[in-house]
Motif scaffolding. Structure first.
Motif, PDB file in Angstrom:
ATOM      1  N   ALA A  98      41.215  43.004  28.968  1.00  0.00           N
ATOM      2  CA  ALA A  98      41.349  42.676  30.382  1.00  0.00           C
ATOM      3  C   ALA A  98      40.136  43.255  31.105  1.00  0.00           C
ATOM      4  N   SER A  99      39.518  42.443  31.958  1.00  0.00           N
ATOM      5  CA  SER A  99      38.339  42.907  32.692  1.00  0.00           C
ATOM      6  C   SER A  99      38.324  42.246  34.064  1.00  0.00           C
ATOM      7  N   GLY A 100      37.408  42.696  34.880  1.00  0.00           N
ATOM      8  CA  GLY A 100      37.323  42.129  36.215  1.00  0.00           C
ATOM      9  C   GLY A 100      36.018  42.464  36.890  1.00  0.00           C
ATOM     10  N   GLU A 101      35.837  41.817  38.029  1.00  0.00           N
ATOM     11  CA  GLU A 101      34.655  42.039  38.862  1.00  0.00           C
ATOM     12  C   GLU A 101      35.082  42.044  40.312  1.00  0.00           C
ATOM     13  N   ILE A 102      34.541  42.979  41.062  1.00  0.00           N
ATOM     14  CA  ILE A 102      34.825  43.051  42.496  1.00  0.00           C
ATOM     15  C   ILE A 102      34.089  41.916  43.198  1.00  0.00           C
ATOM     16  N   THR A 103      34.828  41.174  44.028  1.00  0.00           N
ATOM     17  CA  THR A 103      34.216  40.063  44.758  1.00  0.00           C
ATOM     18  C   THR A 103      34.022  40.379  46.234  1.00  0.00           C
ATOM     19  N   ALA A 104      34.786  41.330  46.772  1.00  0.00           N
ATOM     20  CA  ALA A 104      34.635  41.706  48.184  1.00  0.00           C
ATOM     21  C   ALA A 104      35.286  43.061  48.425  1.00  0.00           C
ATOM     22  N   VAL A 105      34.715  43.812  49.371  1.00  0.00           N
ATOM     23  CA  VAL A 105      35.290  45.073  49.815  1.00  0.00           C
ATOM     24  C   VAL A 105      35.323  45.021  51.335  1.00  0.00           C
ATOM     25  N   GLU A 106      36.534  45.132  51.895  1.00  0.00           N
ATOM     26  CA  GLU A 106      36.713  45.141  53.349  1.00  0.00           C
ATOM     27  C   GLU A 106      37.589  46.332  53.691  1.00  0.00           C
ATOM     28  N   GLY A 107      36.967  47.405  54.145  1.00  0.00           N
ATOM     29  CA  GLY A 107      37.713  48.635  54.404  1.00  0.00           C
ATOM     30  C   GLY A 107      38.287  49.166  53.110  1.00  0.00           C
ATOM     31  N   ASN A 108      39.625  49.345  53.083  1.00  0.00           N
ATOM     32  CA  ASN A 108      40.260  49.840  51.855  1.00  0.00           C
ATOM     33  C   ASN A 108      40.865  48.699  51.022  1.00  0.00           C
ATOM     34  N   ARG A 109      40.529  47.466  51.361  1.00  0.00           N
ATOM     35  CA  ARG A 109      41.009  46.273  50.643  1.00  0.00           C
ATOM     36  C   ARG A 109      39.890  45.778  49.722  1.00  0.00           C
ATOM     37  N   VAL A 110      40.218  45.649  48.444  1.00  0.00           N
ATOM     38  CA  VAL A 110      39.241  45.232  47.437  1.00  0.00           C
ATOM     39  C   VAL A 110      39.746  43.964  46.755  1.00  0.00           C
ATOM     40  N   SER A 111      38.920  42.935  46.741  1.00  0.00           N
ATOM     41  CA  SER A 111      39.255  41.678  46.064  1.00  0.00           C
ATOM     42  C   SER A 111      38.507  41.618  44.741  1.00  0.00           C
ATOM     43  N   CYS A 112      39.184  41.085  43.723  1.00  0.00           N
ATOM     44  CA  CYS A 112      38.615  41.054  42.380  1.00  0.00           C
ATOM     45  C   CYS A 112      38.920  39.723  41.692  1.00  0.00           C
ATOM     46  N   ASP A 113      38.014  39.301  40.839  1.00  0.00           N
ATOM     47  CA  ASP A 113      38.284  38.263  39.853  1.00  0.00           C
ATOM     48  C   ASP A 113      38.716  38.980  38.589  1.00  0.00           C
ATOM     49  N   LEU A 114      39.697  38.419  37.889  1.00  0.00           N
ATOM     50  CA  LEU A 114      40.256  39.035  36.689  1.00  0.00           C
ATOM     51  C   LEU A 114      40.223  38.055  35.537  1.00  0.00           C
ATOM     52  N   LYS A 115      40.161  38.596  34.319  1.00  0.00           N
ATOM     53  CA  LYS A 115      40.313  37.723  33.156  1.00  0.00           C
ATOM     54  C   LYS A 115      40.819  38.534  31.977  1.00  0.00           C
ATOM     55  N   LEU A 116      41.508  37.816  31.094  1.00  0.00           N
ATOM     56  CA  LEU A 116      41.950  38.384  29.834  1.00  0.00           C
ATOM     57  C   LEU A 116      41.319  37.548  28.738  1.00  0.00           C
ATOM     58  N   ASP A 117      40.507  38.192  27.916  1.00  0.00           N
ATOM     59  CA  ASP A 117      39.815  37.525  26.817  1.00  0.00           C
ATOM     60  C   ASP A 117      40.417  37.967  25.489  1.00  0.00           C
ATOM     61  N   VAL A 118      40.445  37.032  24.551  1.00  0.00           N
ATOM     62  CA  VAL A 118      40.872  37.332  23.188  1.00  0.00           C
ATOM     63  C   VAL A 118      39.666  37.125  22.280  1.00  0.00           C
ATOM     64  N   ASP A 119      39.427  38.100  21.425  1.00  0.00           N
ATOM     65  CA  ASP A 119      38.304  37.998  20.493  1.00  0.00           C
ATOM     66  C   ASP A 119      38.360  36.673  19.741  1.00  0.00           C
ATOM     67  N   GLY A 120      37.240  35.980  19.732  1.00  0.00           N
ATOM     68  CA  GLY A 120      37.109  34.743  18.988  1.00  0.00           C
ATOM     69  C   GLY A 120      37.584  33.492  19.701  1.00  0.00           C
ATOM     70  N   ARG A 121      38.275  33.641  20.840  1.00  0.00           N
ATOM     71  CA  ARG A 121      38.778  32.456  21.550  1.00  0.00           C
ATOM     72  C   ARG A 121      38.434  32.443  23.029  1.00  0.00           C
ATOM     73  N   GLY A 122      37.915  33.521  23.562  1.00  0.00           N
ATOM     74  CA  GLY A 122      37.510  33.540  24.960  1.00  0.00           C
ATOM     75  C   GLY A 122      38.653  33.822  25.920  1.00  0.00           C
ATOM     76  N   THR A 123      38.511  33.335  27.150  1.00  0.00           N
ATOM     77  CA  THR A 123      39.442  33.650  28.226  1.00  0.00           C
ATOM     78  C   THR A 123      40.752  32.901  28.046  1.00  0.00           C
ATOM     79  N   VAL A 124      41.854  33.667  28.066  1.00  0.00           N
ATOM     80  CA  VAL A 124      43.190  33.099  27.902  1.00  0.00           C
ATOM     81  C   VAL A 124      44.028  33.214  29.172  1.00  0.00           C
ATOM     82  N   ASN A 125      43.561  34.019  30.131  1.00  0.00           N
ATOM     83  CA  ASN A 125      44.243  34.169  31.412  1.00  0.00           C
ATOM     84  C   ASN A 125      43.169  34.559  32.418  1.00  0.00           C
ATOM     85  N   ALA A 126      43.215  33.939  33.597  1.00  0.00           N
ATOM     86  CA  ALA A 126      42.231  34.240  34.628  1.00  0.00           C
ATOM     87  C   ALA A 126      42.895  34.206  35.991  1.00  0.00           C
TER      88      ALA A 126
END
Length: 133
Positions: A98-126
């Motif tokens: 499971a990994s992610g990237e911050i897409t926006a920070v507004e005060g104490n609110r943080v927005s993120c893109d998320l993904k779950l990758d499985v070795d050999g098959r790529g992203t299985v949940n986003a």
């Protein structure tokens, strides 16, 4: 990660790694979720349905991996909103990250893109999440 003042859009979140998805965990979660679907419990049923030759992880567990990643990256945070889409199954024995990237920070609110990758098959949940730190 630390407080909102030290994070910015584009920052990567530390990965949350599941070295091997456990059929024992699937069995336990089938009780917690009141989900006795045999595709999570019986390899022979999975084979009979033409879904492969390994037990299939429950979707809520896959979402929990994403939530665990967020909670580890931002200890004490609150998940304000979260959505995700299932793109493929996760099977017993899979190594999932499971990994992610911050897409926006507004005060104490943080927005993120998320993904779950499985070795050999790529992203299985986003998906996306907004957390309060």
């Amino acid at each position: 990660m630390t407080g909102a003042s030290s994070i910015k859009a584009g920052d990567s979140l530390p990965p949350f790694v599941i070295e091997s998805v456990s059929p024992d965990t699937m069995r336990d979660w089938s009780v917690f979720l009141a989900d006795p679907n045999p595709i999570h419990l019986d390899v022979e049923v999975v084979k009979a349905k033409g879904l492969g030759d390994k037990r299939i992880n429950q979707g809520p567990i896959n979402v929990a991996y994403l939530m665990n990643m967020l909670m580890a990256a931002f200890p004490g945070c609150r998940i304000e909103s979260m959505d995700s889409r299932f793109l493929d199954n996760v099977y017993e024995g899979d190594r999932a990250v499971a990994s992610g990237e911050i897409t926006a920070v507004e005060g104490n609110r943080v927005s993120c893109d998320l993904k779950l990758d499985v070795d050999g098959r790529g992203t299985v949940n986003a998906g996306t999440a907004t957390i309060i730190i």
